[in-house]
Design an enzyme around this catalytic site. Structure first.
Site, PDB file in Angstrom:
ATOM      1  N   THR A  57       7.226  -9.217   9.859  1.00  0.00           N
ATOM      2  CA  THR A  57       8.565  -9.694  10.183  1.00  0.00           C
ATOM      3  C   THR A  57       8.635  -9.926  11.675  1.00  0.00           C
ATOM      4  OG1 THR A  57      10.902  -9.026  10.304  1.00  0.00           O
ATOM      5  CG2 THR A  57       9.281  -7.270  10.327  1.00  0.00           C
ATOM      6  N   THR A  86      12.135 -10.482  13.134  1.00  0.00           N
ATOM      7  CA  THR A  86      13.445  -9.907  13.450  1.00  0.00           C
ATOM      8  C   THR A  86      13.391  -8.394  13.580  1.00  0.00           C
ATOM      9  OG1 THR A  86      14.597 -11.719  12.342  1.00  0.00           O
ATOM     10  CG2 THR A  86      15.812  -9.656  12.634  1.00  0.00           C
ATOM     11  N   MET A 114      10.242  -8.057   4.013  1.00  0.00           N
ATOM     12  CA  MET A 114      11.293  -8.616   4.884  1.00  0.00           C
ATOM     13  C   MET A 114      10.979 -10.088   5.223  1.00  0.00           C
ATOM     14  SD  MET A 114      11.383  -5.245   7.332  1.00  0.00           S
ATOM     15  CE  MET A 114       9.579  -5.153   7.316  1.00  0.00           C
ATOM     16  N   CYS A 117       9.486 -17.035  12.581  1.00  0.00           N
ATOM     17  CA  CYS A 117       9.899 -16.436  11.319  1.00  0.00           C
ATOM     18  C   CYS A 117       8.892 -16.915  10.287  1.00  0.00           C
ATOM     19  CB  CYS A 117      11.315 -16.903  10.969  1.00  0.00           C
ATOM     20  SG  CYS A 117      12.023 -16.101   9.535  1.00  0.00           S
ATOM     21  N   THR A 118       8.300 -16.000   9.555  1.00  0.00           N
ATOM     22  CA  THR A 118       7.259 -16.383   8.606  1.00  0.00           C
ATOM     23  C   THR A 118       7.715 -17.504   7.687  1.00  0.00           C
ATOM     24  OG1 THR A 118       6.498 -14.088   8.585  1.00  0.00           O
ATOM     25  CG2 THR A 118       5.684 -15.512   6.844  1.00  0.00           C
ATOM     26  N   GLU A 119       8.960 -17.429   7.223  1.00  0.00           N
ATOM     27  CA  GLU A 119       9.441 -18.409   6.267  1.00  0.00           C
ATOM     28  C   GLU A 119       9.503 -19.820   6.861  1.00  0.00           C
ATOM     29  OE1 GLU A 119      10.606 -14.385   5.006  1.00  0.00           O
ATOM     30  OE2 GLU A 119      10.932 -15.483   6.884  1.00  0.00           O
TER      31      GLU A 119
END
Length: 229
Positions: free
Chosen positions: A83, A85, A10, A196-198
């Site tokens: 994740t 979220t 995710m 958020c990791t991204e």
């Protein structure tokens, strides 16, 4: 060394960062040929995001709970959700297993307290910024949390889902996020949570004057502290 259980997928970019940084962290701490003991279960991101879009959170909770049970059966000593979220269903997941869940919000709150930050801004997906499940948990034992004005939510969410989860790092998006971070600093934030990791692929401390709290990095560090204690 304890075995770390990961629920990923995710996105897969997020799972990659968790797995890489756990390995790098053990290598830095123990040296030699050391590597972490990890059990990883990944879900289909398309399936999960479809459930999210249709607000079928009970089904998401069931799906991630089943993944967690599989990780537990495989020998994990504690659990992490890769994740932010989908920590929205963390309570349901934690209740489905007999091993502890290392909750990201608790880790972040501890880091903010240790840094003496009393007011922090949170950047993440629209769900994570609009729904209080994550922000309120941080605020329970940590700093006041603010989020960007709603006018910024849609484009930030699009940058995450349309660019970063596919590994696309766009300079124009970076500049826009850095400008938003500067606005949040002007609004009184003593730090910014990259929730958020991204986002950690996009923005780094060298890009900003305001202190950044990269949530995945903090989560991994806490996991290593626990696994190697």
């Amino acid at each position: 060394m304890q075995t770390i259980g990961l629920i990923g997928g995710m996105s897969w970019e997020s799972s990659l960062v968790y797995y890489r940084d756990l390995n790098v962290g053990v290598q830095e701490r123990l040296g030699g040929l050391s590597s972490p003991k990890v059990v990883l279960s990944t879900v289909d991101f398309a399936e999960v995001t479809d459930m999210e879009d249709n607000e079928r959170w009970d089904q998401i909770g069931t799906l991630l709970s089943e993944a967690a049970q599989g990780v537990e059966r495989a020998g994990a000593d504690f659990l992490m959700l890769c994740t932010t979220t989908f920590h929205k269903v963390a309570g349901q997941v934690a209740a489905a297993v007999d091993i502890p869940l290392l909750h990201l919000a608790d880790v972040v709150a501890d880091a903010c307290r240790a840094a003496g930050v009393e007011k922090v801004a949170f950047l993440g997906t629209t769900v994570a910024m609009n729904d209080p499940f994550f922000i309120n948990r941080i605020a329970e034992g940590g700093p006041e949390v603010i989020v960007p004005d709603a006018v910024h939510h849609e484009w930030l969410n699009a940058a995450i889902y349309e660019e970063l989860v596919h590994g696309r790092v766009v300079d124009g998006t970076r500049r826009r996020v850095v400008a938003l971070i500067d606005e949040l600093w002007d609004a009184g934030a003593g730090g910014v949570l990259l929730g958020c990791t991204e986002l950690e692929l996009l923005v780094h401390q060298a890009d900003c004057e305001v202190p950044l709290f990269p949530c995945t990095t903090l989560h991994v560090r806490a996991a290593l502290d626990r696994a190697l204690a």
